[in-house]
Design an enzyme around this catalytic site. Structure first.
Site, PDB file in Angstrom:
ATOM      1  CG  ASP A   1     112.925   5.772  30.919  1.00 35.61           C
ATOM      2  OD1 ASP A   1     112.496   4.905  30.142  1.00 35.61           O
ATOM      3  OD2 ASP A   1     113.910   6.494  30.665  1.00 35.61           O
TER       4      ASP A   1
ATOM      5  CG  ASP B   1     117.254   2.093  27.743  1.00 34.11           C
ATOM      6  OD1 ASP B   1     118.332   1.493  27.868  1.00 34.11           O
ATOM      7  OD2 ASP B   1     116.213   1.541  27.337  1.00 34.11           O
TER       8      ASP B   1
END
Length: 228
Positions: free
Chosen positions: A8, A10
């Site tokens: 991922d 953020d």
């Protein structure tokens, strides 16, 4: 055998989420209101759980005295200043470099658009580390996390099966997406998402010190437990 790592972005590679919530809290307080943090939390990592829009909500609370577009513009400007000052989170570069030395592929799987992820990854000098970058632009509208589409697309581009990949996530939406794609998920909650009780097949407080050997051993144990 482990063949690919999917990150991922953020809150996992770069902490963009803590600055954003702090800025919204400050703006709300300035106008005499309190950010409904439990609604905000549901949007972290994707919008599958909630469609909460803090700018529109604050404009509504002010009975139209405040403009949602102006609020959003101010929030973005103030949050970006903080985000640009933040470093890559601990352990991220180290585990990517270990993966590359071991011949593994690495990818990003993010609910944010390429315009956001690619720009920050290039600014941080890590864009070229990744074999593929999969973002919200690469799946159908409304199919970001917690839907599995981004991670399924990552597997497709990496040309690997779900049982030889690992996802690294910090949010509830992201963990749900990885699980729906049936990929082993390592949860790395940040200060914001830790309060939400985010956990994965393996949960660590940081990627610092995490080795591929330890990761592979935990994958094996999970697989053995599932078979028994």
């Amino acid at each position: 055998m482990l063949k690919a790592l999917i990150f991922d972005f953020d809150g996992l590679v770069l902490d963009t989420e803590t600055p954003e919530v702090l800025v919204w809290q400050s703006i709300y307080e300035e106008h005499g209101f309190e950010l409904p943090i439990h609604e905000w939390e549901k949007t972290v990592g994707g919008y599958g759980i909630s469609n909460f829009n803090p700018a529109e909500h604050l404009a509504h609370l002010s009975s139209g005295r405040l403009d949602a577009v102006s609020l959003r513009s101010r929030y973005r400007k103030e949050a970006d200043v903080i985000i640009h000052a933040n470093p890559i989170l601990p352990g991220v570069v180290e585990i990517i470099e270990e993966a590359k030395r071991a011949g593994l592929q690495v990818a990003i799987g993010s609910s944010s658009p390429h315009s956001w992820v690619d720009t920050h990854a290039k600014r941080l000098g890590i864009f070229d580390y990744f074999d593929h970058v999969i973002c919200q632009d690469d799946v159908a509208p409304g199919r970001t996390k917690p839907n599995p589409d981004i991670y399924l697309k990552a597997l497709e581009q990496l040309k690997v099966k779900n049982d030889v990949a690992v996802v690294f996530e910090d949010s509830l939406n992201g963990v749900l997406a990885a699980r729906r794609a049936e990929i082993f998920v390592v949860a790395v909650p940040n200060p914001l998402t830790a309060k939400m009780g985010v956990s994965g097949d393996l949960t660590v407080s940081s990627l610092a010190g995490l080795s591929l050997e330890f990761l592979s051993e935990n994958m094996r144990k999970t697989s053995d437990a599932f078979k028994s």
